[in-house]
Design a protein around this motif. Sequence first.
Motif, PDB file in Angstrom:
ATOM      1  N   ASN B  34       0.812  -1.223   0.000  1.00  0.00           N
ATOM      2  CA  ASN B  34       0.000   0.000   0.000  1.00  0.00           C
ATOM      3  C   ASN B  34       0.843   1.270   0.000  1.00  0.00           C
ATOM      4  OD1 ASN B  34       0.797  -0.663   2.523  1.00  0.00           O
ATOM      5  ND2 ASN B  34      -1.137  -0.224   3.535  1.00  0.00           N
ATOM      6  N   VAL B  35       2.119   1.168   0.396  1.00  0.00           N
ATOM      7  CA  VAL B  35       3.016   2.326   0.380  1.00  0.00           C
ATOM      8  C   VAL B  35       4.315   1.901  -0.303  1.00  0.00           C
ATOM      9  CG1 VAL B  35       4.183   4.052   1.774  1.00  0.00           C
ATOM     10  CG2 VAL B  35       2.047   3.064   2.588  1.00  0.00           C
ATOM     11  N   VAL B  36       4.803   2.700  -1.261  1.00  0.00           N
ATOM     12  CA  VAL B  36       5.965   2.297  -2.052  1.00  0.00           C
ATOM     13  C   VAL B  36       7.212   2.113  -1.186  1.00  0.00           C
ATOM     14  CG1 VAL B  36       7.504   2.972  -3.924  1.00  0.00           C
ATOM     15  CG2 VAL B  36       5.066   3.390  -4.135  1.00  0.00           C
ATOM     16  N   ARG B  37       7.409   3.012  -0.199  1.00  0.00           N
ATOM     17  CA  ARG B  37       8.628   2.956   0.595  1.00  0.00           C
ATOM     18  C   ARG B  37       8.740   1.626   1.364  1.00  0.00           C
ATOM     19  NH1 ARG B  37      10.954   6.436   5.241  1.00  0.00           N
ATOM     20  NH2 ARG B  37       8.986   5.909   6.238  1.00  0.00           N
ATOM     21  N   ASN B  38       7.646   1.221   2.010  1.00  0.00           N
ATOM     22  CA  ASN B  38       7.666  -0.049   2.738  1.00  0.00           C
ATOM     23  C   ASN B  38       7.926  -1.217   1.797  1.00  0.00           C
ATOM     24  OD1 ASN B  38       6.975   1.507   4.848  1.00  0.00           O
ATOM     25  ND2 ASN B  38       4.939   0.634   5.156  1.00  0.00           N
ATOM     26  N   THR B  39       7.318  -1.122   0.597  1.00  0.00           N
ATOM     27  CA  THR B  39       7.494  -2.200  -0.370  1.00  0.00           C
ATOM     28  C   THR B  39       8.959  -2.370  -0.724  1.00  0.00           C
ATOM     29  OG1 THR B  39       5.393  -1.497  -1.283  1.00  0.00           O
ATOM     30  CG2 THR B  39       6.643  -3.088  -2.546  1.00  0.00           C
ATOM     31  N   LEU B  40       9.649  -1.239  -0.966  1.00  0.00           N
ATOM     32  CA  LEU B  40      11.053  -1.321  -1.363  1.00  0.00           C
ATOM     33  C   LEU B  40      11.877  -1.977  -0.250  1.00  0.00           C
ATOM     34  CD1 LEU B  40      12.965  -0.511  -3.679  1.00  0.00           C
ATOM     35  CD2 LEU B  40      13.666   1.389  -2.245  1.00  0.00           C
ATOM     36  N   VAL B  41      11.620  -1.589   0.987  1.00  0.00           N
ATOM     37  CA  VAL B  41      12.360  -2.170   2.109  1.00  0.00           C
ATOM     38  C   VAL B  41      12.129  -3.675   2.176  1.00  0.00           C
ATOM     39  CG1 VAL B  41      12.502  -2.251   4.621  1.00  0.00           C
ATOM     40  CG2 VAL B  41      12.386  -0.060   3.450  1.00  0.00           C
ATOM     41  N   MET B  42      10.853  -4.052   2.030  1.00  0.00           N
ATOM     42  CA  MET B  42      10.501  -5.464   2.070  1.00  0.00           C
ATOM     43  C   MET B  42      11.212  -6.231   0.951  1.00  0.00           C
ATOM     44  SD  MET B  42       8.508  -7.549   3.650  1.00  0.00           S
ATOM     45  CE  MET B  42       7.987  -9.213   3.372  1.00  0.00           C
ATOM     46  N   CYS B  43      11.248  -5.633  -0.242  1.00  0.00           N
ATOM     47  CA  CYS B  43      11.876  -6.295  -1.389  1.00  0.00           C
ATOM     48  C   CYS B  43      13.363  -6.493  -1.145  1.00  0.00           C
ATOM     49  CB  CYS B  43      11.682  -5.473  -2.650  1.00  0.00           C
ATOM     50  SG  CYS B  43       9.997  -5.447  -3.207  1.00  0.00           S
ATOM     51  N   LEU B  44      14.035  -5.447  -0.630  1.00  0.00           N
ATOM     52  CA  LEU B  44      15.466  -5.586  -0.359  1.00  0.00           C
ATOM     53  C   LEU B  44      15.692  -6.699   0.653  1.00  0.00           C
ATOM     54  CD1 LEU B  44      16.564  -1.838  -0.230  1.00  0.00           C
ATOM     55  CD2 LEU B  44      16.901  -3.504  -2.059  1.00  0.00           C
ATOM     56  N   GLY B  45      14.852  -6.748   1.674  1.00  0.00           N
ATOM     57  CA  GLY B  45      14.965  -7.813   2.672  1.00  0.00           C
ATOM     58  C   GLY B  45      14.817  -9.178   2.040  1.00  0.00           C
ATOM     59  N   LEU B  46      13.860  -9.292   1.115  1.00  0.00           N
ATOM     60  CA  LEU B  46      13.622 -10.593   0.500  1.00  0.00           C
ATOM     61  C   LEU B  46      14.759 -10.992  -0.434  1.00  0.00           C
ATOM     62  CD1 LEU B  46      10.882 -12.607   0.159  1.00  0.00           C
ATOM     63  CD2 LEU B  46      11.736 -12.197  -2.114  1.00  0.00           C
ATOM     64  N   ILE B  47      15.280 -10.029  -1.207  1.00  0.00           N
ATOM     65  CA  ILE B  47      16.399 -10.364  -2.108  1.00  0.00           C
ATOM     66  C   ILE B  47      17.581 -10.867  -1.284  1.00  0.00           C
ATOM     67  CG2 ILE B  47      18.060  -9.436  -3.765  1.00  0.00           C
ATOM     68  CD1 ILE B  47      15.938  -7.472  -4.663  1.00  0.00           C
ATOM     69  N   LEU B  99       5.799  -2.412   9.094  1.00  0.00           N
ATOM     70  CA  LEU B  99       5.781  -3.726   8.453  1.00  0.00           C
ATOM     71  C   LEU B  99       5.310  -4.799   9.431  1.00  0.00           C
ATOM     72  CD1 LEU B  99       9.003  -3.678   6.286  1.00  0.00           C
ATOM     73  CD2 LEU B  99       6.656  -3.550   5.501  1.00  0.00           C
ATOM     74  N   GLY B 100       5.488  -4.540  10.721  1.00  0.00           N
ATOM     75  CA  GLY B 100       4.978  -5.448  11.745  1.00  0.00           C
ATOM     76  C   GLY B 100       5.503  -6.858  11.571  1.00  0.00           C
TER      77      GLY B 100
END
Lengths: 198, 207
Positions: B34-47, B99-100
């Motif tokens: 729902n928010v681009v910034r959180n998404t980017l953080v999540m993606c980096l974590g996943l990569i 992100l909880g």
Amino acid sequence: MSELLYFLAVLLSAVFTSNILLTNYLGMCSFLAVSKEIKTSLGLGAAVVFVMAITCPLNWMVSAWVLEPLHLEYLRFIVFIVVIAAFVQVLEMIVERVSETLYANLGIFLPLITVNCAILGASLFMIIRKYTLAESFVYGTGSGLGWMLAILAMAGIRQEKLNQSKLPRGLEGPAIALVVAGIMALAFMGFSGMGGGN
Amino acid sequence: MQGKTKKVFLANLGADNPVFVQILGICSTLAVTNVVRNTLVMCLGLIFTTALSSWTVSVLRRWIPSRTRMMVEVMIIAGYVIVVDIILRAFHPDISRQLGPYVGLIITNCIVMGRAEAFALSNRPWLSLVDGAAAGVGYSYVLLLIAVVRELMGSGTVWGVRVLGAWWTNWSILVMAPGAFFVLALFIWFIRAKVMKQPEPAKGAGP
């Protein structure tokens, strides 16, 4: 009496208001993969309810009585997933010994459960929301029931309607399932405010 | 070797994309977009997690007993997720709070486990690292696309910066739960109908 009402509120909000699948999106993988038939959905749903109702208080105990006194909170993820996996393994062995029919109906779903994010998610939410031991049991049960309700509704729709309907190319399978889940999530938003809100 | 690395990398972005072909890791796809910034953080974590856990599993693959391999894989993944969580909590506590539980839920993200099971157990470490990272990138660009759509239409902003003027009425449903389902459904539909030519995935290609 008011205590009882409070637990009822926690239960209802876990089942409806903050349904773990439709508002927190947990357990989507098995939700999309297994919801093709009502019978299998019922089996998986029952297994999820049972495992969640036990692992939530189990993880609460481990977290409050072992990890926090030792200041090992950062190990929470690894410990929780080990507790869940170990519990599922033990449960599988017990079910296999005790009843053949139960194993045939439920046992095949148990390995799927370790990697079901809803189970781990419920334990993590329970920590974030700072529930007590009794609340965590009620919350675990409620979340499981909510998940089961969602997958059963989905399986009903898929079995009765979607399997017979003609769909545009590319919309079959996961895409239409997600649209249906979205409409279900819309309907579940109607419950918000119930059970004391969240 | 060079050619194979490239092939492995590209497969994860297109024909074997974890999100819209294999339908894996949907939980976080829906939850954090729902928010681009959180998404980017999540993606980096996943990569980070997928690449390194694939690499570790591959290095250890000769010594992992096949009966308990799921358990070993989960432990390796959980170790890396804890690292991500600690870094995030130290440097961006506000994002960590938003992100909880979803950072912790990278552990049960089927993509990470899927790459370890399907690729790392039978390939060399370097190739597994590339494969893991590629699966992460394939996941990330889909998530970022969805996040841009949801944040732009749901709140009129991208990365917290107002893009659409006051004339825009926010589609608040898009930042809530149902919107996530609809956007992802439309995205999968579009890709499957227009981009993918082979009729093979049409037959209810579940995970």
